[in-house]
Design an enzyme around this catalytic site. Structure first.
Site, PDB file in Angstrom:
ATOM      1  N   CYS A 284     -19.795  -8.558   7.030  1.00 53.83           N
ATOM      2  CA  CYS A 284     -20.554  -8.860   5.824  1.00 53.83           C
ATOM      3  C   CYS A 284     -19.754  -8.581   4.568  1.00 53.83           C
ATOM      4  O   CYS A 284     -20.035  -9.130   3.520  1.00 53.83           O
ATOM      5  CB  CYS A 284     -21.838  -8.069   5.800  1.00 53.83           C
ATOM      6  SG  CYS A 284     -23.096  -8.845   6.801  1.00 53.83           S
TER       7      CYS A 284
ATOM      8  N   GLN B 234       0.822  -1.220   0.000  1.00 48.85           N
ATOM      9  CA  GLN B 234       0.000   0.000   0.000  1.00 48.85           C
ATOM     10  C   GLN B 234       0.851   1.264   0.000  1.00 48.85           C
ATOM     11  O   GLN B 234       0.316   2.358  -0.127  1.00 48.85           O
ATOM     12  CB  GLN B 234      -0.922   0.023   1.231  1.00 48.85           C
ATOM     13  CG  GLN B 234      -1.976  -1.065   1.245  1.00 48.85           C
ATOM     14  CD  GLN B 234      -3.046  -0.880   0.181  1.00 48.85           C
ATOM     15  OE1 GLN B 234      -3.242   0.204  -0.353  1.00 48.85           O
ATOM     16  NE2 GLN B 234      -3.747  -1.961  -0.138  1.00 48.85           N
TER      17      GLN B 234
END
Lengths: 392, 146
Positions: free
Chosen positions: A325, A179
């Protein structure tokens, strides 16, 4: 307004000028660099040019650059390679609790196969403590692997200082800089780095190409066996087009780094300040100062991240979250839990990662749309209802 | 991961969001750990018909959509009929859910049952075949707001 892509930490597009450079290597310039005739030599030359470009961007030597199929492969290779290389000296590895799964799952695999890993905790900003690191070192420690920048919360670790400690104690130091490269300055020499992983598709190159930098004199054994490519260290016919593109992309990114990171930091701060001041019950995740210029990560209490992403998507804004989720498991992000967030706050996180296409206008649009979306979800949240009742 | 059009419709335009002040029964199920909490309110008439149903949900798109569909399905039903609303029926009515979201539909069934259980407790009646809800709500009471 056009779609707004705020998920550049997931992946970036291939810059048009990079695509132009790579395309001929799929068609006319298709030679195998290992062959001997002219089009093969052309590929070989292009490959070596890309190696020089990558080396220059990292302050390394070309012979210290090894191309891989991904950042994940580079992480796997570095960790398993060092563990194996020094296994007669020791079986202890030190990493942090907020590493990418490419590192964490590799260490966990080694833990089941005779090695032992210390997972350093982090503080509320996501920073490891150098004191903890020193204390964790044993005579049997052969590898320290700590990421340069966290992919979720953008926290920048004190890489140079970690490298210093490792060097002083004669321990190999690997950093997952996937990153960071192209976004913050990296100099492997000045930062005392022995091994470093990076990936092309986080800096406007294509998916499917990574690099492991291995300092000269570290006789890392291969992870993948086969032909003699990459000086017998990484077998498999080179992804020439991808590698050429990575070389071009990293050169462009290095040249623009100062200006682009200043531009993105400004938009980042506008978004962070705008959200924190206009929406109550929010918090910034990760360090305010030691932070990637393109990372925003904010938790919204009482709401769940995936719902937030779906509603943002309806407004044309693409983002990500650390909620269970969206992680495909029942637990929220290990990074958000490691910095001390309670589960429900971790579920309500939003990550916005900026890139070359990001503008002040997009930030304004986000800040204009977000409060209503958060209110809407809070209005249907039983947790918010409870909070209001408790508050009275 | 892909949601069906029906799931997206019920997520974006959820039916029956809200509270019922004088509810005959309420049920809250789920767990902040895995990120889903559903609270269901039922208004049940003297002859045992579900006159109204409302919900509040903390959760993902699937959790909101199943809450919306489950409350739609229970309205107008007798208690016996209400008991027969299974997670599969809710899921089928939504044209299915992605595999990792199936547990959200279980939560909807549990929330309806928990509200019916509360109604039975309040009325002092026994509903044949209804089990007490598993209460695993936790943690969020201790969380400080900021």
């Amino acid at each position: 307004m056009d779609k707004i892509y705020f998920d550049n930490a997931a992946t970036t597009y291939v810059r048009p000028e990079v695509l132009d450079i790579m395309l001929p290597f799929f068609s006319e310039r298709y030679g195998n660099p290992s062959s001997i005739y002219e089009i093969a030599r052309d590929s070989k030359k292009a490959l070596e040019h890309a190696r020089e470009q990558v080396a220059k961007a990292l302050g390394a030597q070309p012979e210290e650059i090894f191309f891989t199929g991904s950042g994940t492969e580079a992480d796997n290779w570095a960790i398993r390679g060092i563990a194996d290389l020094y296994k007669n000296r020791g079986n202890h590895i030190i990493t942090s609790s907020i590493e990418h799964h490419a590192v964490l799952h590799t260490c966990q695999y080694l833990d089941k196969n005779g090695f032992e890993t210390t997972y350093l905790p982090v503080d509320g900003d996501g920073l490891i403590s150098l004191e903890d690191l020193e204390k964790a070192i044993r005579p049997s420690t052969t590898l320290i692997t700590i990421m340069t920048a966290n992919n979720e919360i953008g926290t920048l670790q004190p890489v140079k200082e970690i490298g210093e400690i490792a060097r002083k104690r004669g321990i190999a130091f690997h950093t997952d800089a996937v990153q960071a490269v192209g976004h913050v300055p990296i100099d492997v020499k000045a930062m005392n780095i022995d091994l470093l992983s990076l990936s092309a598709h986080k800096l406007y190159g294509p998916k499917g190409v990574g690099v492991l930098f291995v300092k000269k004199g570290v006789p890392l054994k291969p992870l993948i066996f086969g032909g003699g490519q990459e000086r017998n260290r990484r077998a498999g016919t080179e992804n020439v087009a991808g590698i050429v593109a990575l070389g071009a992309a990293i050169e462009l990114a290095s040249g623009e780094l100062g200006e682009e990171s200043a531009r993105l930091s400004k938009i980042r701060d506008k978004i962070i300040d705008g959200i924190l001041s206009s929406i109550p019950h929010t918090r910034l995740n990760g360090s305010r100062e030691k932070r990637l210029p393109n990372n925003v990560n904010i938790s919204f209490q009482f709401i769940e991240g995936e719902s937030l992403l779906l509603l943002l998507d309806m407004k044309g804004i693409y983002a990500s979250s650390g909620s269970a989720c969206t992680s495909g498991s029942l637990d929220p992000s290990h990074v958000l839990l490691a910095i001390g967030l309670p589960h429900e706050t971790a579920h309500g996180s939003l990550r916005l990662t900026l890139g070359r296409g990001s503008t002040e206008e997009q930030a304004d649009y986000l800040l204009q749309e977000l409060p209503a979306i958060v209110s809407r979800l809070r209005d249907m949240s039983p947790l918010y209802e409870d909070y209001l009742k408790r508050k009275g | 991961m892909l949601y069906s059009e029906k799931v997206m419709d019920h997520f974006l335009n959820p039916r029956n969001v809200g509270e019922i002040e004088d509810a005959s029964g309420t049920g809250t199920v789920g767990n902040v750990k895995c990120g889903d909490i559903m609270k269901v309110y039922l208004k049940i008439s003297d002859d045992g018909t579900v006159e109204d149903a409302k919900f509040k949900t903390f959760g993902c798109g699937a959790a909101v959509a199943t809450s919306s569909m489950a409350t739609e399905m229970i309205k107008g039903k007798s208690i016996d009929e209400a008991l027969r609303i299974t997670n599969k029926a809710v899921m089928d009515a939504l044209d299915g859910l992605p595999p990792i979201k199936v547990h959200c539909s279980c939560l909807a069934e549990e929330a309806l049952h928990a509200a019916l259980w509360d109604y039975a407790q309040r009325k002092g009646i026994i509903i044949e075949g209804l089990k007490p809800p598993v209460n695993d709500i936790g943690e969020h009471d201790e969380v400080m707001a900021y």
